[in-house]
Design an enzyme around this catalytic site. Structure first.
Site, PDB file in Angstrom:
ATOM      1  N   ASP A  91      -1.038  -6.128  -0.178  1.00 42.99           N
ATOM      2  CA  ASP A  91      -1.380  -5.518   1.114  1.00 42.99           C
ATOM      3  C   ASP A  91      -2.881  -5.343   1.267  1.00 42.99           C
ATOM      4  O   ASP A  91      -3.558  -4.851   0.351  1.00 42.99           O
ATOM      5  CB  ASP A  91      -0.746  -4.117   1.201  1.00 42.99           C
ATOM      6  CG  ASP A  91       0.513  -4.114   2.043  1.00 42.99           C
ATOM      7  OD1 ASP A  91       0.735  -5.064   2.814  1.00 42.99           O
ATOM      8  OD2 ASP A  91       1.285  -3.141   1.908  1.00 42.99           O
ATOM      9  N   GLU A 102      -1.027  -5.463   8.733  1.00 48.60           N
ATOM     10  CA  GLU A 102      -0.178  -4.846   9.759  1.00 48.60           C
ATOM     11  C   GLU A 102      -0.748  -5.098  11.150  1.00 48.60           C
ATOM     12  O   GLU A 102      -1.966  -5.062  11.340  1.00 48.60           O
ATOM     13  CB  GLU A 102      -0.072  -3.330   9.509  1.00 48.60           C
ATOM     14  CG  GLU A 102       0.605  -2.988   8.194  1.00 48.60           C
ATOM     15  CD  GLU A 102       0.734  -1.478   7.975  1.00 48.60           C
ATOM     16  OE1 GLU A 102       0.395  -0.695   8.892  1.00 48.60           O
ATOM     17  OE2 GLU A 102       1.175  -1.104   6.876  1.00 48.60           O
ATOM     18  N   GLU A 119       9.572  -4.018  10.317  1.00 54.83           N
ATOM     19  CA  GLU A 119       9.912  -2.708   9.742  1.00 54.83           C
ATOM     20  C   GLU A 119      10.318  -1.731  10.837  1.00 54.83           C
ATOM     21  O   GLU A 119       9.636  -1.592  11.867  1.00 54.83           O
ATOM     22  CB  GLU A 119       8.712  -2.143   8.975  1.00 54.83           C
ATOM     23  CG  GLU A 119       8.961  -0.715   8.476  1.00 54.83           C
ATOM     24  CD  GLU A 119       7.979  -0.235   7.428  1.00 54.83           C
ATOM     25  OE1 GLU A 119       7.124  -1.020   6.995  1.00 54.83           O
ATOM     26  OE2 GLU A 119       8.092   0.939   7.042  1.00 54.83           O
ATOM     27  N   LYS A 168      -0.998  -9.416   2.976  1.00 56.26           N
ATOM     28  CA  LYS A 168      -0.223  -8.944   4.133  1.00 56.26           C
ATOM     29  C   LYS A 168      -1.098  -7.986   4.930  1.00 56.26           C
ATOM     30  O   LYS A 168      -1.855  -7.207   4.346  1.00 56.26           O
ATOM     31  CB  LYS A 168       1.062  -8.241   3.690  1.00 56.26           C
ATOM     32  CG  LYS A 168       1.880  -7.659   4.849  1.00 56.26           C
ATOM     33  CD  LYS A 168       3.284  -7.258   4.437  1.00 56.26           C
ATOM     34  CE  LYS A 168       3.368  -5.924   3.731  1.00 56.26           C
ATOM     35  NZ  LYS A 168       2.898  -4.768   4.526  1.00 56.26           N
ATOM     36  N   ASP A 216       0.836  -1.201   0.000  1.00 59.35           N
ATOM     37  CA  ASP A 216       0.000   0.000   0.000  1.00 59.35           C
ATOM     38  C   ASP A 216       0.872   1.251   0.000  1.00 59.35           C
ATOM     39  O   ASP A 216       0.361   2.374  -0.045  1.00 59.35           O
ATOM     40  CB  ASP A 216      -1.016  -0.004   1.148  1.00 59.35           C
ATOM     41  CG  ASP A 216      -0.376  -0.020   2.524  1.00 59.35           C
ATOM     42  OD1 ASP A 216       0.865  -0.128   2.611  1.00 59.35           O
ATOM     43  OD2 ASP A 216      -1.120   0.077   3.522  1.00 59.35           O
ATOM     44  N   SER A 217       2.192   1.075  -0.032  1.00 57.57           N
ATOM     45  CA  SER A 217       3.099   2.183  -0.343  1.00 57.57           C
ATOM     46  C   SER A 217       2.729   2.760  -1.711  1.00 57.57           C
ATOM     47  O   SER A 217       3.125   3.877  -2.047  1.00 57.57           O
ATOM     48  CB  SER A 217       4.555   1.707  -0.330  1.00 57.57           C
ATOM     49  OG  SER A 217       4.707   0.531  -1.103  1.00 57.57           O
TER      50      SER A 217
HETATM   51  O1  KIV Z   1       3.614  -1.061   1.533  1.00 55.13           O
HETATM   52  C1  KIV Z   1       4.785  -1.438   1.504  1.00 55.13           C
HETATM   53  O2  KIV Z   1       5.529  -1.174   0.556  1.00 55.13           O
HETATM   54  C2  KIV Z   1       5.261  -2.232   2.617  1.00 55.13           C
HETATM   55  C3  KIV Z   1       6.717  -2.581   2.655  1.00 55.13           C
HETATM   56  C4  KIV Z   1       7.533  -1.400   2.823  1.00 55.13           C
HETATM   57  C5  KIV Z   1       7.016  -3.639   3.646  1.00 55.13           C
HETATM   58  O3  KIV Z   1       4.504  -2.578   3.466  1.00 55.13           O
END
Ligand code: KIV
Length: 369
Positions: free
Chosen positions: A167, A198, A265, A196, A128-129
């Site tokens: 994510d 968090e 992280e 993924k 989600d970056s």
């Molecule tokens: O969203 C993302 O890119 C991430 C990574 C930096 C682990 O969660």
């Protein structure tokens, strides 16, 4: 940066901070070596957490062969082992615990997926970056499930050899296990092979529900960018002994609930080492030092497509933003000077077509007639 072997810290039997991964029986190590509090450090990068990223390699024994995905014949692998050209699966990643470090890189579209997979990454994270490095938001909280589905599908259409993990964005896995499974299913239907999320102990019911629904889950603890407002910024986590102990407990809880890997992280290397040695599944670090079972970096950070900030945990392996600016400047110069396109870069009509289109020769005699 500290480097060293994998031996546990001395006096490290599970003491007051000892935890045991309930599946593996792995012990965590004591936290006596955890650095004393030194105050928070801002670690924000281009992508909030994206801020941090990594990749993995395949142990020959763990690798499974899917001939439909084998792109190159053996012997044509340009220095990589045959195993590295095979399709990476969740069991392959899980089996890499303590082996050749896993390589994970983010990607958000088909060209990014092809580049990342062709380079031999083990895992592509559709992170989600996305919100920060591609969509231009200030943080990841603006990213929707629809955004993630759209970009996950683009990555999956490239049919990468790497495992595709997507994510779950903020508030898609916080309200109930049922809603979490439904939202994760959208990412799986878009082409992800795993999701993924968090958070630590609080996410155990969601991880268990996903696992029961046959959806592999990667955990993510430490600096969790979706918690930016709770953390008061993108700050290194786990610097104090109690916070470090909580991270160890989070890691054990996630592994116990069924996560096949855990992203660590923005935490001190020593704490990441303890977490790594406490769980039976691979840890993948970003700003978490050298002792994790793998590393992850954000595509734009690694390649220098993002050049506004350079956090400590990012190593740039390219300067693609500068290269792109210079290439586009050259193109603009050529257009303005009429050097582009050349004759060779143009299509040409057949002679008779050209003749038919030409105005009649307008010499003085014909004008008089
Ligand atoms: O969203 C993302 O890119 C991430 C990574 C930096 C682990 O969660």
């Amino acid at each position: 940066m500290t480097t060293g072997g994998q031996a546990p810290p001395s006096g490290s039997s599970a003491g007051s901070f000892g935890y045991r991964d309930r599946h593996s029986g792995h012990h965590s190590w004591g936290l006596a070596a955890v650095a004393s509090p030194v105050g928070h450090t801002e670690v924000r990068s281009s992508s909030s957490a994206a801020q941090f990223s990594h990749t993995a390699g395949l142990g020959a024994t763990a690798a499974t062969v899917d001939s439909a995905h084998r792109r190159q014949p053996e012997g044509a692998l340009d220095g990589r082992s045959a195993a590295m050209a095979q399709h990476v699966t969740v069991p392959v990643v899980r089996a890499r615990k303590g082996g050749v470090p896993l390589v994970m890189i983010t990607a958000y579209d088909a060209p990014g997926a092809r580049i990342t997979s062709d380079a031999g990454a083990d895992v592509i994270l559709v992170g989600d970056s996305l919100g920060m490095v591609v969509l231009g938001y200030e943080d990841t909280l603006q990213v929707t499930l629809a955004d993630m589905v759209h970009h996950t599908a683009a990555v999956a259409r490239a049919r990468p050899d790497a495992l595709v993990v997507a994510d779950l964005p903020w508030l898609t896995y916080h309200l109930s296990p049922e809603e979490t499974v439904r939202n994760a299913a959208e990412l799986i239907r878009a082409g992800a092979q795993a999701v993924k999320l968090e958070g630590g102990v609080a996410r155990v019911p969601m991880v268990e529900a996903l696992t029961r629904a046959e959806i592999p889950v990667m955990g993510h603890i430490g600096l969790t960018p979706q918690s930016v407002h709770v953390m008061g910024g993108y700050k290194v986590q786990g610097r104090h002994a109690d916070a470090a102990a909580a991270l160890v407990a989070d890691g054990a809880a996630l592994a116990g609930a069924g996560c096949f890997a855990i992203v660590l992280e923005g935490i001190p290397a020593e704490v990441a080492r303890v977490v790594t040695e406490s769980v039976s599944v691979p840890t993948i670090g970003i700003g978490a030092g050298p002792w994790c079972d793998g590393q992850v970096l954000v595509f734009h950070d690694l390649l220098g497509l993002e050049d506004r900030v350079l956090p400590r945990f990012v190593r740039r392996y390219g300067a693609l933003k500068a290269d792109a600016v210079s290439a586009i400047r050259s193109y603009a110069d050529d257009v303005r000077a009429r050097r582009f396109p050349s004759d060779d870069e143009s299509y040409h009509a057949a002679g008779e077509v050209t003749a038919a289109l030409s105005p009649p020769l307008a010499g003085p005699a014909s004008r008089l007639a």
